[in-house]
Enzyme design. Sequence first.
Site, PDB file in Angstrom:
ATOM      1  N   SER A  15       0.828  -1.211   0.000  1.00 28.38           N
ATOM      2  CA  SER A  15       0.000   0.000   0.000  1.00 28.38           C
ATOM      3  C   SER A  15       0.859   1.257   0.000  1.00 28.38           C
ATOM      4  O   SER A  15       1.900   1.314   0.657  1.00 28.38           O
ATOM      5  CB  SER A  15      -0.898   0.006   1.241  1.00 28.38           C
ATOM      6  OG  SER A  15      -1.545   1.248   1.375  1.00 28.38           O
ATOM      7  N   SER A  17      -0.734   4.170   0.753  1.00 23.20           N
ATOM      8  CA  SER A  17      -1.531   5.105   1.541  1.00 23.20           C
ATOM      9  C   SER A  17      -0.752   5.759   2.681  1.00 23.20           C
ATOM     10  O   SER A  17      -0.952   6.951   2.939  1.00 23.20           O
ATOM     11  CB  SER A  17      -2.777   4.398   2.087  1.00 23.20           C
ATOM     12  OG  SER A  17      -3.683   4.133   1.045  1.00 23.20           O
ATOM     13  N   THR A  62     -10.204  -0.657   2.165  1.00 25.11           N
ATOM     14  CA  THR A  62      -9.985  -1.005   0.764  1.00 25.11           C
ATOM     15  C   THR A  62     -10.477  -2.424   0.504  1.00 25.11           C
ATOM     16  O   THR A  62     -11.083  -3.061   1.382  1.00 25.11           O
ATOM     17  CB  THR A  62      -8.503  -0.825   0.381  1.00 25.11           C
ATOM     18  OG1 THR A  62      -8.371  -0.967  -1.036  1.00 25.11           O
ATOM     19  CG2 THR A  62      -7.598  -1.823   1.082  1.00 25.11           C
ATOM     20  N   LYS A  66     -15.201  -2.912   1.483  1.00 24.50           N
ATOM     21  CA  LYS A  66     -15.909  -1.629   1.448  1.00 24.50           C
ATOM     22  C   LYS A  66     -17.416  -1.768   1.645  1.00 24.50           C
ATOM     23  O   LYS A  66     -18.080  -0.825   2.076  1.00 24.50           O
ATOM     24  CB  LYS A  66     -15.617  -0.894   0.136  1.00 24.50           C
ATOM     25  CG  LYS A  66     -14.171  -0.455   0.003  1.00 24.50           C
ATOM     26  CD  LYS A  66     -13.944   0.363  -1.258  1.00 24.50           C
ATOM     27  CE  LYS A  66     -12.479   0.788  -1.365  1.00 24.50           C
ATOM     28  NZ  LYS A  66     -12.250   1.706  -2.494  1.00 24.50           N
ATOM     29  N   ASP A 102     -14.231   7.872  -1.954  1.00 26.57           N
ATOM     30  CA  ASP A 102     -13.918   7.466  -3.328  1.00 26.57           C
ATOM     31  C   ASP A 102     -14.701   8.345  -4.298  1.00 26.57           C
ATOM     32  O   ASP A 102     -14.215   8.691  -5.378  1.00 26.57           O
ATOM     33  CB  ASP A 102     -14.300   6.007  -3.563  1.00 26.57           C
ATOM     34  CG  ASP A 102     -13.299   5.025  -2.985  1.00 26.57           C
ATOM     35  OD1 ASP A 102     -12.120   5.392  -2.851  1.00 26.57           O
ATOM     36  OD2 ASP A 102     -13.695   3.894  -2.673  1.00 26.57           O
ATOM     37  N   GLY A 128     -17.881  -3.836  -7.843  1.00 23.38           N
ATOM     38  CA  GLY A 128     -17.498  -3.832  -6.435  1.00 23.38           C
ATOM     39  C   GLY A 128     -17.715  -2.479  -5.787  1.00 23.38           C
ATOM     40  O   GLY A 128     -18.374  -1.593  -6.343  1.00 23.38           O
ATOM     41  N   GLY A 129     -17.115  -2.303  -4.593  1.00 20.76           N
ATOM     42  CA  GLY A 129     -17.334  -1.094  -3.808  1.00 20.76           C
ATOM     43  C   GLY A 129     -16.948   0.186  -4.515  1.00 20.76           C
ATOM     44  O   GLY A 129     -17.698   1.165  -4.498  1.00 20.76           O
TER      45      GLY A 129
END
Length: 271
Positions: A15, A17, A62, A66, A102, A128-129
């Site tokens: 990641s 992030s 993630t 979600k 998002d 998906g999410g």
Amino acid sequence: MRNIYGLIGERLEHSFSPQIHCEIFRIMGIEGEYRLFELKEEELKSAVLKYKEQGVKGLNVTVPYKIKIMDYLDVISEEAEKIGAVNTISSVNGVLTGYNTDYNGFGMLLAYSNIEVKNKSAVILGTGGVSKAVAQYLQDNGAERIIYVSRNPGDGAIGYDETASLKGDIIINCTPCGMYPNTNESPVHYDTFKKFDTAVDLIYNPEETMFLKQAEENGLKAVNGLYMLVGQAVAAQEIWNGIGLSEAQTDNVYEYIKELLYKADMGENNV
């Protein structure tokens, strides 16, 4: 005292992030620590309760949690309820509230890339999410038509075997297809791009996926998802700390992360 924030997901070893949020902390002058919380699905409920008890101030979520995470929160914000997915959680006085940034990040990506969606026809790959946030943004901003493509067609989505006949203005990849290490894969056939003007891939590593490479070869404007990743992080920090970044500051974070990611030739991808 350093506030604790973090990312919940299934596989997070690569990641990016933490680097994004730490750069935002630096700009904002916030004493914060951003951790990675890698969890199996059966650990999700107990882990959320533990983070709540420990006073973790904010969490991102993630794949693949979600949607599932919504079952374990105290409050779901109006926009996240409407979208049907949560990627940001705040903890205030022991109350966990779920949000969807998002949605914000996707809008910021489109604005940065000068992509107009009003009165446009869009194809979304994946259900998906993150695709839910993308679809909601398109609906709210005047997209004329949205077609959904899924590995499990039905409920308004078509299958990938039907993509050869698709046409529209924008095609958006919301799937992990083409992500490292499977960089030679694309979710759609090469000729599919001939019937579109713009391609957006929410994958950001590699910088140019096979999906985007084929789109460019067909003359399309092609954009990856790195600015969305930065944008959703900026929006999450605003929820957690009540401090927003200017457009110029967000652009600077993006350029900083872009240089870190691509010059380091990291070769792996996660959100």
